[in-house]
Write an enzyme that holds these catalytic residues in place. Structure first.
Site, short mmCIF file in Angstrom:
data_model
loop_
_atom_site.label_atom_id
_atom_site.label_comp_id
_atom_site.label_asym_id
_atom_site.label_seq_id
_atom_site.Cartn_x
_atom_site.Cartn_y
_atom_site.Cartn_z
N HIS A 1 0.68 -1.22 -0.01
CA HIS A 1 -0.10 -0.01 -0.01
C HIS A 1 1.02 1.22 0.11
O HIS A 1 1.26 1.69 1.15
CB HIS A 1 -1.02 -0.20 1.13
CG HIS A 1 -1.61 -1.26 1.45
ND1 HIS A 1 -1.40 -2.60 1.63
CD2 HIS A 1 -3.18 -1.37 1.02
CE1 HIS A 1 -2.39 -3.39 1.74
NE2 HIS A 1 -3.51 -2.76 1.21
N HIS B 1 -2.14 -1.32 7.24
CA HIS B 1 -1.79 -1.67 5.90
C HIS B 1 -0.84 -0.70 5.22
O HIS B 1 -0.10 -1.05 4.21
CB HIS B 1 -3.10 -1.47 4.95
CG HIS B 1 -3.77 0.07 4.94
ND1 HIS B 1 -4.63 0.28 5.96
CD2 HIS B 1 -3.63 1.10 4.48
CE1 HIS B 1 -5.26 1.54 5.67
NE2 HIS B 1 -4.45 2.20 4.73
N PRO C 1 -6.33 -5.42 10.75
CA PRO C 1 -7.82 -5.35 10.82
C PRO C 1 -8.21 -3.99 11.23
O PRO C 1 -7.83 -3.51 12.26
CB PRO C 1 -8.24 -6.57 11.74
CG PRO C 1 -6.89 -7.63 11.57
CD PRO C 1 -5.77 -6.78 11.44
N GLY D 1 -10.85 4.19 6.72
CA GLY D 1 -11.35 2.78 7.34
C GLY D 1 -11.38 2.58 8.94
O GLY D 1 -12.50 1.85 9.05
N ASN E 1 -7.85 11.32 4.04
CA ASN E 1 -7.42 11.51 2.57
C ASN E 1 -8.70 11.29 1.70
O ASN E 1 -8.67 11.46 0.32
CB ASN E 1 -6.08 10.76 2.13
CG ASN E 1 -6.60 9.36 2.30
OD1 ASN E 1 -7.68 8.89 2.15
ND2 ASN E 1 -5.55 8.80 2.90
N ILE F 1 -10.19 8.78 0.75
CA ILE F 1 -10.23 7.66 -0.14
C ILE F 1 -10.10 6.34 0.43
O ILE F 1 -9.21 6.25 1.46
CB ILE F 1 -8.88 7.75 -1.04
CG1 ILE F 1 -8.93 9.26 -1.96
CG2 ILE F 1 -8.92 6.49 -2.11
CD1 ILE F 1 -10.05 8.95 -2.98
N HIS G 1 -4.04 3.20 -3.18
CA HIS G 1 -4.31 2.58 -2.15
C HIS G 1 -3.68 1.27 -1.68
O HIS G 1 -2.68 1.04 -0.83
CB HIS G 1 -5.71 2.51 -1.62
CG HIS G 1 -6.01 1.82 -0.30
ND1 HIS G 1 -6.03 2.28 0.85
CD2 HIS G 1 -6.05 0.46 -0.12
CE1 HIS G 1 -6.28 1.94 1.79
NE2 HIS G 1 -6.34 0.35 1.16
N SER H 1 -23.26 -10.71 36.33
CA SER H 1 -23.55 -11.91 35.85
C SER H 1 -22.16 -12.83 35.68
O SER H 1 -22.35 -14.00 35.71
CB SER H 1 -24.28 -11.80 34.53
OG SER H 1 -25.65 -11.20 34.53
N GLU I 1 -18.29 -5.20 23.83
CA GLU I 1 -17.35 -6.18 23.77
C GLU I 1 -16.19 -6.30 22.86
O GLU I 1 -15.10 -6.51 23.33
CB GLU I 1 -18.30 -7.50 23.51
CG GLU I 1 -19.24 -7.84 24.48
CD GLU I 1 -20.68 -7.38 23.98
OE1 GLU I 1 -21.75 -7.71 24.77
OE2 GLU I 1 -20.74 -6.21 23.28
N ASP J 1 -33.05 -17.70 28.60
CA ASP J 1 -32.69 -16.83 27.45
C ASP J 1 -32.73 -17.38 26.34
O ASP J 1 -32.50 -16.46 25.18
CB ASP J 1 -31.18 -16.20 27.94
CG ASP J 1 -31.25 -15.04 28.92
OD1 ASP J 1 -32.41 -14.52 29.27
OD2 ASP J 1 -30.14 -14.81 29.84
N HIS K 1 -28.83 -16.79 23.24
CA HIS K 1 -27.98 -16.45 24.19
C HIS K 1 -27.18 -17.87 24.47
O HIS K 1 -26.24 -17.93 25.12
CB HIS K 1 -28.36 -16.08 25.24
CG HIS K 1 -28.66 -14.44 25.48
ND1 HIS K 1 -29.34 -13.76 24.21
CD2 HIS K 1 -28.29 -13.37 26.19
CE1 HIS K 1 -29.46 -12.67 24.44
NE2 HIS K 1 -28.85 -12.15 25.79
N ARG L 1 -23.04 -20.81 34.28
CA ARG L 1 -24.03 -20.07 34.97
C ARG L 1 -24.77 -20.98 35.97
O ARG L 1 -25.06 -20.62 37.04
CB ARG L 1 -25.21 -19.75 34.00
CG ARG L 1 -26.50 -18.99 34.85
CD ARG L 1 -27.56 -18.48 33.69
NE ARG L 1 -28.48 -17.86 34.51
CZ ARG L 1 -29.69 -18.20 34.97
NH1 ARG L 1 -29.87 -19.39 34.83
NH2 ARG L 1 -30.62 -17.51 35.40
#
Length: 681
Positions: free
Chosen positions: A31, A71, A120, A161, A190, A192, A264, A386, A413, A471, A475, A522
């Site tokens: 890139h 990247h 990622p 991104g 940028n 793009i 890119h 919980s 999460e 649930d 769940h 549980r």
């Protein structure tokens, strides 16, 4: 160019740019657009602000820099090489090649100076949140009047991104709430992305959005204006809020295709690269050129950092003399060591304690650990009650209370998972975070990167099966445990009772190069008698003989994890009444068992005993390795149901009668499998 910008500044920036695009061109992969556009802001940050010592990349009080836009890794590698890290010109020439120190996206366990593994999009953004949280906690915990042993900034370069990803929104929201003023993010604005202009999909007012999160926002209109970038960073440093600086850049700047998505994710090509080099005043026929004076100029930043580290070490010596206990704890924590006697207060349990959900046992163990390990730092995604995680009353890690070790992540999460990775990579803390097992799917990307980075964090997942009950299937996890087991360099533990849970936490506390996942129930489970059955210390080896067959060699091996262990123990008793000798093996961790030698494998699962039945209220995928072609599983091949937990377990065949029936079928050479037992009731 402003009056304060020198020719050497510009020559250095252009060197960074062209080293990066030469890397991409030689690899014929990568890139080039981001390095060409973002090099000026990176240069300002590294040369004028970033506190680092390339001779000691792990100095505890260095500033952290995260390239969330992973990247653009060629930019980071050029910076690390030119600023004096252990990354040679040959390493740059080996960009994206097998076994190189310059992989396609930055990997912290491969390359000195890379703080966290990114790629990622959005993950690095949230990693930086975790680093800033760790810095704030450690500063509040250790610093004393006249002694600042932890006092640094966390910087990042983020892209369009990154900001589009939902994880960034989660992390930005929490950072704004926590008022983490030492987070400073440079946004490569940028307009793009890979497929084209962001106007096709990303048109909100980004800075207004961050203002709403509680961030300090600034705009730099020209990404080549070094002094404007400098001024913006200085303003960010003194603002008590986290900061984002939108720097308007031109992707692929200086190339014939600048400002387009063509730069890119693809090499410029020979002719376009020649024209780019001519644009910047470099010889188009030469590659990997570092002009005279550039390396010496850039080395000054690292030399300054070495001096800062020497000053810090002298100050730390004074701190150690005044506060020896705290200094020892600080050093141990960054070295990945635990305090002496860290496990002395861990509870042990007996049948007299009664039935107990493993989540409850985990809460008791975690409370004891936090008394002995002050740098154990974590919390839950709005499920502490919980997950049975300690909350210490109403006080938690909040603005004005950064010394508190209990974190309210909120219903975030994904950001929690990446923040835990950032904390672990920062060092000085042992991070943990909890939610329901079913929601581990939201966190999978973060868990995977934690494993790839060889980073130590503990993920606590409760409500582990259809046994959670009312649930319902939305769940009730089915495929999550096996899905987590497929991630390389991870330890997944599903303990059977309170004592196995305590030993599972022992494992988690001693693993520093891999994430540990605790899978907890549980529903209440009986506490197995440690004087009568195999010791729960066997958890350390992944699997162990919990209850041996009586009266001779076993005809059958019953294998189970978690809540199903007590079930097969009852089935063992019933089989014994019918004259069938069965061994019970508790197998809380496939990964730990696989690390044992063959002799131990054969001791627990003798090759001569191929009649085996594995019982786990989850997907059967993977169990074939342990049950052999002569065995089978009682497991789940479909989603669960809504209803009372015990009734659901019975409906799907997790009963003593069905275990006994299936065991007898295995011995008869006619294993049926759970799919034929779903018609029960």
């Amino acid at each position: 160019m402003t009056n304060n910008q020198t020719d050497l500044d510009q020559l250095s920036i252009n060197t960074i740019r062209l080293l990066s695009v030469d890397m991409v061109q030689k690899a014929n992969s990568g890139h080039p657009g981001l390095p060409l556009g973002a090099a000026p802001m990176a240069y300002v940050l590294f040369s004028r602000f970033l506190r680092f010592n390339p001779q000691d990349p792990h100095w505890p009080n260095r500033d952290r820099f995260v390239l969330s836009a992973g990247h653009g890794s060629a930019l980071l590698y050029s910076l690390l090489h030119l600023y004096g890290y252990d990354l040679s010109l040959d390493d740059l020439k080996n960009f994206r090649q097998i076994h190189s120190k310059t992989p396609g996206h930055p990997e912290s366990n491969l390359t000195a100076g890379v703080e966290v593994t990114t790629g990622p999009l959005g993950q690095g953004f949230a990693n930086g949140l975790g680093m800033a949280m760790a810095e704030a906690f450690l500063a509040a915990h250790y610093n004393r009047d006249g002694h600042s042993v932890q006092d640094h900034f966390t910087y990042s370069i983020v892209s369009d991104g990154d900001l589009m990803e939902g994880i960034a929104s989660e992390a930005a929201s929490l950072a704004g709430h926590l008022k983490l003023g030492k987070m400073i993010y440079l946004y490569d604005d940028n307009h793009i992305s890979l497929d084209g202009p962001t106007s096709l999909a990303f048109t909100e007012d980004r800075l207004a959005r961050f203002e709403a999160y509680g961030w300090h926002t600034q705009q730099v209109e020209d990404g080549n204006d070094l002094e404007a970038i400098d001024s913006a960073i200085r303003a960010a440093q003194v603002d008590p809020r986290p900061s984002i600086i939108a720097v308007k850049t031109v992707i692929g700047y200086g190339s014939p295709q600048q400002g387009t998505s063509k730069t890119h994710g693809s090499p410029l090509g020979d002719e376009n690269l020649r024209k780019a080099k001519e644009f910047f005043g470099f010889d188009p026929d030469k590659s990997f050129v570092i002009p005279d004076g550039v390396r010496e100029h850039l080395a000054k930043a690292g030399q300054r950092g070495a001096e800062l580290q020497a000053e810090w070490e002298k100050e730390f010596g004074d701190y150690k003399a005044a506060f020896p206990t705290e200094a020892d704890q600080f050093t141990r924590s960054f070295d990945g060591e635990l305090p002496a006697g860290w496990d002395a207060k861990l509870p042990s349990f007996t049948p007299a304690d009664g039935a107990m959900a493993t989540r409850q046992a985990s809460g008791k163990v975690l409370t004891a650990l936090k008394e002995s390990v002050p740098f154990l730092f974590g919390g839950s995604a709005d499920l502490a009650s919980s997950n049975d995680m300690p909350t210490k009353g109403e006080v938690s890690f909040q603005p004005g209370h950064y010394e508190e070790s209990n974190i309210w992540f909120g219903v975030r999460e994904h950001a929690m998972g990446a923040a835990l990775n950032g904390m672990a990579q920062h060092g000085g803390v042992r991070p943990y975070g909890g939610t329901f097992l079913n929601f581990s799917d939201y966190m999978r990307g973060a868990i995977r990167l934690t494993a790839l980075a060889e980073s130590g964090a503990t993920f606590v997942f409760t409500h582990d099966s259809i046994g959670l009950g009312e649930d319902g299937p939305t769940h009730q996890p089915v495929e999550q445990v096996v899905s987590l087991r497929t991630i390389p360099n991870i330890v997944v533990l599903r303990p059977a009772d309170a004592n196995e849970t305590a030993w599972a936490w022992r494992v988690a506390m001693t693993k520093t190069k891999s994430p540990v996942v605790l899978i907890l129930s549980r529903q209440k489970l009986p506490t197995l008698d440690q004087d009568k059955y195999g010791s729960a210390q066997g958890v350390e080896r992944g699997a162990y003989i919990l209850s041996e067959a009586k009266g001779g060699k076993p005809e059958l091996i019953l294998i189970a994890t978690g809540s199903e262990v007590s079930l097969v123990m009852k089935a063992q008793d019933e089989l014994e009444k019918q004259g069938i000798k069965a061994r019970v093996v508790s197998m809380p961790s496939w990964e730990l068992f696989e690390q044992q030698d063959q002799a131990y494998h054969h001791e627990v699962l003798p090759p001569s005993i191929r009649k085996r039945l594995a019982v786990e209220a989850g997907s059967p995928i993977g169990w074939h390795k342990y049950v052999t072609d002569e065995g089978t599983t009682i497991s789940m091949n479909r989603f669960g149901l809504s209803g009372e937990g015990e009734a659901i377990m019975a409906y799907f065949g997790f009963t003593v009668d069905n275990v006994v029936e299936q065991a007898k079928a295995v011995l008869a050479g006619q294993p049926e499998g759970i799919e034929k037992k779903e018609v029960l009731s």
